[in-house]
Every structure is written in structure tokens, then in C-alpha cells.
Design a protein around this motif. Structure first.
Motif, PDB file in Angstrom:
ATOM      1  N   HIS A 159       0.802  -1.227   0.000  1.00  0.00           N
ATOM      2  CA  HIS A 159       0.000   0.000   0.000  1.00  0.00           C
ATOM      3  C   HIS A 159       0.834   1.275   0.000  1.00  0.00           C
ATOM      4  CE1 HIS A 159       0.319   1.696   4.092  1.00  0.00           C
ATOM      5  NE2 HIS A 159       0.497   0.448   4.484  1.00  0.00           N
ATOM      6  N   THR A 163       1.019   6.047  -2.024  1.00  0.00           N
ATOM      7  CA  THR A 163       1.068   7.323  -1.310  1.00  0.00           C
ATOM      8  C   THR A 163       1.102   8.535  -2.241  1.00  0.00           C
ATOM      9  OG1 THR A 163       3.479   7.105  -1.129  1.00  0.00           O
ATOM     10  CG2 THR A 163       2.151   6.351   0.737  1.00  0.00           C
ATOM     11  N   TYR A 181      -7.857   5.459   1.604  1.00  0.00           N
ATOM     12  CA  TYR A 181      -6.430   5.686   1.758  1.00  0.00           C
ATOM     13  C   TYR A 181      -5.998   7.131   2.035  1.00  0.00           C
ATOM     14  CZ  TYR A 181      -1.535   4.431   1.160  1.00  0.00           C
ATOM     15  OH  TYR A 181      -0.212   4.179   1.386  1.00  0.00           O
ATOM     16  N   PRO A 276      -2.562   7.051   6.673  1.00  0.00           N
ATOM     17  CA  PRO A 276      -2.748   5.641   7.021  1.00  0.00           C
ATOM     18  C   PRO A 276      -1.463   5.039   7.576  1.00  0.00           C
ATOM     19  CG  PRO A 276      -2.386   5.845   4.672  1.00  0.00           C
ATOM     20  CD  PRO A 276      -2.422   7.251   5.218  1.00  0.00           C
TER      21      PRO A 276
END
Length: 385
Positions: A159, A163, A181, A276
Motif C-alpha cells: 500500500h 502514497t 487511503y 494511514p
């Protein structure tokens, strides 16, 4: 003879989960006392180490353990629910999605009101994230167990590649991406502001990995094999963290740097992003969590029994302590006024720690009584607490 007498490790396995859950609940209490009575000393994400005292920094870093370990244990407990000891396996899907919806309802009603005493802004925070993660697990647990683990690994380890993706409010998919996100305000309107404070995608990965780890606590694993596996997982997490963080390879948006002092360098190294949660954040907390599970399976004493009580009724304690803090804050403001600008607050960090210790003692009795009642009750709704 009872089942626990026939298999003395059975009770310890479940106890170790409750004990660890209880520990993170009390660490969470510390963080919420800080947010209530030390709000005049705000902490950013990641933390600005130039403006944050060492004590406040490590108090906040300690609180980083709470959400990842709790979500991981939620997934692990879901596997145990689906595979009860001495009984046929069953689907956890129905329980998970009902429980998830219940948590979301609690978040937007009781919990949201407990923070500010009003509904001007609806914050979708950790209970919301757990609820959405449980609903996701309700569907994904139908996959082959191996693929649950693969998907969890892909989300947790991949994940951070996302970004750089940022959507503006006027772009298609903004609301969904913010929930998953990006973090921010969603569905802007004149009636109420809604902020997705806990982007849910990484937490879905964490709950999947917790579910994938569940068989370690099943009948096929001896206590010795389970402890060895947990140690290996913990060492793997922390070793990988040292490698990718040490060389600023991957897993964190803010690179660490050598500072003027050793302690400041440590602070820079540990300054992980929570909203996150970055891969480094998850590796640190889950790695420590695995070692703590080992410890609490081996150690059983008055302290662990104290912690187990909080871990056996986490939702009740969560709601209770938030309202105790809200009422206490309102009373102190009425008595002393706002002594820290627009807030009432303590002058020193040690007062936050003392308040946490005192509250943990005061709230033990009602939590213990509810835990005992929950264990005796046949009500399905009581089990959700």
C-alpha cells in the motif's frame, strides 16, 4: 474433568490474546487522557520531533501499538470463532458483518458524541476502521485460507506504493479514495462535516493477516510450535524493519536522519506515519505484538489477570472511559476554566500518566462486573460488547 483441565494450554492461549488486548486498551487510555488533557500540546502525524518533547514523543509512539495489535487480534479471534475447539468449523461471515455494522453504528453515535459532546463533525475513526475491516473479512474469509494471507500481505506490503496518488474533491472517486487511503473530509455539506480519519485499506490488510495467523492457536499447533512461530514472525518483522528503514528503502514517507543526539536519532528512526499506517508502522507494532503474545502465554500472575479483565470487555471499557473523560473534562472546565488557552489541560506529562493509572484502577471494577455479566449472559447483543 473440564476441557481446560484436559488441555492446560487451551485456557492460556485465549488468555494471552485477552491479556494483550487488555494491555493495548490501557495504553489507549493513556493516549486518550493525553488527547483530553494535553491537547494544548498537539502531536502531528508524523510527529515533528523538533517541537515535541522526548517524553511526549515516546508516549505517543507507545500508543502506536494499540490499533494494529487490536485489529490483528480481531482477525485472529475471528479465525478462532470460525474454528471453535472441539466443535465443527463454522462460517464467521454472519457474525463479522453484523458485528462490523454494529461497530460503525456505535462509532457514529455514542463514540463520536463522546469526543466533543456534539455532532458538528462526524469523525470516522478507529472503531469505524475496525467495523469496515470486519465487514471486509466477512466476505474475504470465504476465500481459500492461503489466499486470505496472500491478499493481506499484498495490501500491507504494497500500500505504500499508493502514497503519491492524491485526488481533489472535484475528481471522480475522491470520496472512495479518501475512505480507503487518502484521509480527509468526505461528502461536504452544510449540515454536518464528515472526516475519514482512519483510512481503511491498510487495516483491512492487517485484519486479514490476523485471520491468516489464526491456525497457530488451533488444535494442530502445540504450545511449543506456536511460540516458536510467533518468535519467528516477530523477528522477521523487526529485522525487515531495521533493513528497509535503516537504509530508507521503502515503507515510510518521511526518511529518518542522523540527529545531533542519539535519542533524537532514535526518535527520527521511529517517527512513523499512522494515517494511514505505513508498512514500517505495521512491522514495528505487529512484531512487538507477537513477542508479547509469547510472553503472556508463559506468564500468568495478578498483573496479567488485571489486564485480561480489560481485554475481555474491550468495547464496554472503550465507551465507558471516553464518557468518563468527557464528563471529567466538563467538570474541571466549570471549576477551573480554560487554563491552557482555549482548553483545560495539565501542565506536565507525568500528570497524564498518573491520571491514566488512577483511571485504570477506578474503571477496573465496572469493567470486571460487565465482563462477568457478559460471560454469563445468553444475549447475543451483549456479546458484541
Amino acid at each position: 474433568m473440564s476441557t481446560n483441565q484436559l488441555n492446560p494450554t487451551a485456557k492460556k492461549r485465549i488468555s494471552s490474546i485477552d491479556i494483550l488486548r487488555g494491555l493495548v486498551m490501557l495504553i489507549m487510555l493513556l493516549d486518550h487522557v493525553r488527547e483530553r488533557f494535553y491537547y494544548h500540546m498537539p502531536v502531528s502525524d508524523p510527529i515533528n520531533i523538533d517541537d515535541t518533547s522526548t517524553g511526549l514523543f515516546f508516549s505517543r509512539i507507545l500508543a502506536h501499538l494499540c490499533a494494529p495489535i487490536f485489529v490483528f487480534l480481531t482477525g485472529l479471534s475471528a479465525w478462532l470463532y470460525a474454528h471453535p475447539k472441539g466443535k465443527p468449523s463454522r462460517s464467521a461471515s454472519s457474525f463479522l458483518w453484523k458485528r462490523g455494522l454494529f461497530l460503525i453504528l456505535i462509532e457514529i453515535t455514542l463514540i463520536n458524541f463522546s469526543w466533543f459532546g456534539n455532532y458538528q463533525t462526524l469523525y470516522l475513526q478507529v472503531i469505524w476502521a475496525i467495523g469496515v475491516s470486519m465487514i471486509s473479512l466477512a466476505f474475504l474469509s470465504k476465500l481459500n485460507h492461503k489466499w486470505v494471507g496472500v491478499l493481506g500481505f499484498l495490501i500491507v506490503f504494497g500500500h505504500n506504493l499508493l502514497t503519491s496518488i492524491h485526488l481533489n474533491e472535484d475528481q471522480i472517486g475522491y470520496t472512495l479514495w479518501t475512505v480507503l487511503y487518502q484521509r480527509g473530509f468526505i461528502l461536504p455539506n452544510d449540515f454536518i462535516a464528515i472526516k475519514a480519519s482512519y483510512p481503511v485499506l491498510p487495516w483491512i490488510g492487517v485484519i486479514l493477516l490476523g485471520y491468516f495467523t489464526g491456525p497457530l492457536f488451533g488444535e494442530k499447533f502445540s504450545a511449543e510450535a506456536r511460540l516458536k512461530a510467533l518468535v519467528k514472525i516477530g523477528l522477521s518483522c523487526l529485522s525487515l524493519l531495521m533493513l528497509i528503514r535503516g537504509f530508507n528503502i521503502y515503507g515510510e514517507t518521511l526518511p529518518w536522519k542522523i540527529q545531533d543526539t542519539f535519542i533524537q536519532s532514535v526518535m527520527s528512526f521511529l517517527n512513523f506515519k499512522k494515517y494511514p499506517p505505513s508498512l514500517d508502522f505495521i512491522l514495528l507494532t505487529i512484531g512487538i505484538g507477537c513477542f508479547l503474545l509469547c510472553l503472556f502465554e508463559k506468564v500468568q500472575n495478578r498483573l496479567t489477570e488485571f489486564l485480561r479483565t480489560y481485554g475481555s470487555a474491550p468495547m464496554f471499557f472503550y465507551i465507558l472511559h471516553l464518557y468518563v473523560l468527557l464528563i471529567a473534562y466538563k467538570i474541571l472546565v466549570n471549576i477551573y476554566g480554560t487554563n491552557q488557552g482555549e482548553y483545560f489541560g495539565f501542565d506536565h506529562l507525568w500528570q497524564i500518566w498518573l491520571c491514566m493509572v488512577l483511571l485504570s484502577l477506578v474503571l477496573y471494577i465496572p469493567t470486571k462486573k460487565f465482563s462477568d455479566y457478559k460471560r454469563r449472559s445468553t444475549s447475543k447483543w451483549i456479546k458484541y460488547f
